[in-house]
Design a protein around this motif. Structure first.
Motif, PDB file in Angstrom:
ATOM      1  N   ILE A   8       0.848  -1.194   0.000  1.00 12.99           N
ATOM      2  CA  ILE A   8       0.000   0.000   0.000  1.00 12.99           C
ATOM      3  C   ILE A   8       0.882   1.243   0.000  1.00 12.99           C
ATOM      4  O   ILE A   8       1.876   1.315   0.736  1.00 12.99           O
ATOM      5  CB  ILE A   8      -0.924   0.034   1.234  1.00 12.99           C
ATOM      6  CG1 ILE A   8      -1.871  -1.167   1.242  1.00 12.99           C
ATOM      7  CG2 ILE A   8      -1.718   1.338   1.296  1.00 12.99           C
ATOM      8  CD1 ILE A   8      -2.640  -1.314   2.543  1.00 12.99           C
ATOM      9  N   PHE A   9       0.496   2.215  -0.810  1.00 10.67           N
ATOM     10  CA  PHE A   9       1.186   3.504  -0.838  1.00 10.67           C
ATOM     11  C   PHE A   9       0.147   4.592  -0.566  1.00 10.67           C
ATOM     12  O   PHE A   9      -0.852   4.708  -1.274  1.00 10.67           O
ATOM     13  CB  PHE A   9       1.832   3.745  -2.208  1.00 10.67           C
ATOM     14  CG  PHE A   9       2.820   4.875  -2.233  1.00 10.67           C
ATOM     15  CD1 PHE A   9       4.180   4.628  -2.258  1.00 10.67           C
ATOM     16  CD2 PHE A   9       2.394   6.200  -2.239  1.00 10.67           C
ATOM     17  CE1 PHE A   9       5.106   5.668  -2.284  1.00 10.67           C
ATOM     18  CE2 PHE A   9       3.290   7.250  -2.256  1.00 10.67           C
ATOM     19  CZ  PHE A   9       4.652   6.980  -2.285  1.00 10.67           C
ATOM     20  N   VAL A  10       0.375   5.377   0.483  1.00 14.38           N
ATOM     21  CA  VAL A  10      -0.511   6.473   0.851  1.00 14.38           C
ATOM     22  C   VAL A  10       0.215   7.786   0.563  1.00 14.38           C
ATOM     23  O   VAL A  10       1.260   8.068   1.166  1.00 14.38           O
ATOM     24  CB  VAL A  10      -0.902   6.411   2.337  1.00 14.38           C
ATOM     25  CG1 VAL A  10      -1.873   7.539   2.684  1.00 14.38           C
ATOM     26  CG2 VAL A  10      -1.513   5.055   2.682  1.00 14.38           C
ATOM     27  N   ALA A  11      -0.320   8.578  -0.368  1.00 19.68           N
ATOM     28  CA  ALA A  11       0.270   9.871  -0.722  1.00 19.68           C
ATOM     29  C   ALA A  11      -0.664  10.976  -0.229  1.00 19.68           C
ATOM     30  O   ALA A  11      -1.849  10.992  -0.537  1.00 19.68           O
ATOM     31  CB  ALA A  11       0.465   9.977  -2.230  1.00 19.68           C
ATOM     32  N   ARG A  33       2.598  12.953  -8.198  1.00 21.47           N
ATOM     33  CA  ARG A  33       3.675  12.248  -8.895  1.00 21.47           C
ATOM     34  C   ARG A  33       4.106  11.001  -8.149  1.00 21.47           C
ATOM     35  O   ARG A  33       4.362   9.956  -8.757  1.00 21.47           O
ATOM     36  CB  ARG A  33       4.874  13.185  -9.097  1.00 21.47           C
ATOM     37  CG  ARG A  33       4.661  14.247 -10.168  1.00 21.47           C
ATOM     38  CD  ARG A  33       5.980  14.755 -10.681  1.00 21.47           C
ATOM     39  NE  ARG A  33       6.749  13.685 -11.313  1.00 21.47           N
ATOM     40  CZ  ARG A  33       8.062  13.723 -11.528  1.00 21.47           C
ATOM     41  NH1 ARG A  33       8.768  14.777 -11.167  1.00 21.47           N
ATOM     42  NH2 ARG A  33       8.683  12.706 -12.098  1.00 21.47           N
ATOM     43  N   MET A  34       4.173  11.089  -6.820  1.00 18.68           N
ATOM     44  CA  MET A  34       4.546   9.913  -6.042  1.00 18.68           C
ATOM     45  C   MET A  34       3.478   8.833  -6.146  1.00 18.68           C
ATOM     46  O   MET A  34       3.792   7.641  -6.258  1.00 18.68           O
ATOM     47  CB  MET A  34       4.776  10.297  -4.579  1.00 18.68           C
ATOM     48  CG  MET A  34       6.029  11.127  -4.334  1.00 18.68           C
ATOM     49  SD  MET A  34       7.574  10.268  -4.749  1.00 18.68           S
ATOM     50  CE  MET A  34       7.618   8.993  -3.487  1.00 18.68           C
ATOM     51  N   LYS A  39       1.605   3.607  -8.214  1.00 17.30           N
ATOM     52  CA  LYS A  39       0.630   2.843  -8.984  1.00 17.30           C
ATOM     53  C   LYS A  39       1.308   2.052 -10.094  1.00 17.30           C
ATOM     54  O   LYS A  39       0.992   0.874 -10.330  1.00 17.30           O
ATOM     55  CB  LYS A  39      -0.417   3.784  -9.564  1.00 17.30           C
ATOM     56  CG  LYS A  39      -1.542   3.094 -10.305  1.00 17.30           C
ATOM     57  CD  LYS A  39      -2.563   4.106 -10.805  1.00 17.30           C
ATOM     58  CE  LYS A  39      -3.682   3.427 -11.563  1.00 17.30           C
ATOM     59  NZ  LYS A  39      -4.685   4.427 -12.060  1.00 17.30           N
ATOM     60  N   ASN A  40       2.260   2.678 -10.757  1.00 13.19           N
ATOM     61  CA  ASN A  40       2.980   2.008 -11.843  1.00 13.19           C
ATOM     62  C   ASN A  40       3.861   0.870 -11.333  1.00 13.19           C
ATOM     63  O   ASN A  40       4.225  -0.025 -12.106  1.00 13.19           O
ATOM     64  CB  ASN A  40       3.836   3.018 -12.612  1.00 13.19           C
ATOM     65  CG  ASN A  40       3.001   3.989 -13.420  1.00 13.19           C
ATOM     66  OD1 ASN A  40       1.853   3.713 -13.760  1.00 13.19           O
ATOM     67  ND2 ASN A  40       3.561   5.158 -13.717  1.00 13.19           N
TER      68      ASN A  40
END
Length: 205
Positions: A8-11, A33-34, A39-40
């Protein structure tokens, strides 16, 4: 967020918090951008921005994070959790860093207390955690009443240690930098741009 991720990435991008702080449009660019990079890379991605009248609050952040974590942990191990923040920050002592959310000035708990969030994550079972902050660690009287929040509720699980990485733009008492929009280019935060160049392999030796 798709249901087949174990990362999981939380921006989080907060550009116009209350309290008469200087607007930081570059914070939105940084968070977007982050999030796109994450996502990529196959992360389940959450992007919370204070644009279009949206207020980024502790309740919103808690709701989104706990829901995303539960979606993963109900079926598998949460392998990695990354939390990225761009915006205004403060510090009251070494290792005592705060990220200002939309209503920090009116409500002293409306800031992320980074050390408390890290400790609370021990109750959610991630194997790896990365905390990335593109924010000042300003030591100032105007932030003296900030209490902050651990964001997440304590779960019924036993705490478990995880591997931790931290990447902060500056040390305590220092200011991070944003380049204002010019010549058709969006405002951007220098630390995030350098970090993304490294992550994307664009940085020269």
């Amino acid at each position: 967020m798709a249901d087949d991720h174990d990362r999981i990435f939380v921006a989080i991008g907060v550009s116009k918090p209350d309290g008469n702080l200087e607007p930081l449009p570059g914070a939105l660019t940084a968070a977007k951008r982050m999030a796109e990079w994450a996502k990529n890379q196959g992360y389940g991605t959450i992007c919370l921005l204070d644009e279009g009248g949206v207020q980024v609050t502790i309740d919103l952040l808690r709701d989104k994070m706990q829901k995303a974590i539960t979606e993963v942990t109900d079926r598998t191990t949460l392998r990695r959790l990354v939390v990225f923040f761009a915006g205004h920050g403060a510090a009251q002592a070494v290792g005592d860093q705060y990220w200002m959310l939309s209503n920090w000035h009116r409500r002293s708990t409306e800031a992320v207390k980074v050390s408390a969030l890290q400790r609370m994550l021990e109750f959610y079972g991630p194997q790896q955690v990365a905390i990335i902050g593109d924010a000042c660690q300003e030591y100032s009287a105007r932030f003296v009443d900030v209490i902050g929040s651990a964001v997440l509720d304590r779960s019924d699980e036993n705490p478990r240690q995880f591997e931790l990485d931290q990447f902060f733009a500056v040390d305590v008492g220092k200011q991070a930098f944003m380049v204002k929009a010019a010549d058709g280019h969006e405002a951007f935060c220098i630390f995030t741009e350098v970090l993304l160049d490294a992550l994307e392999g664009d940085a020269s030796e």
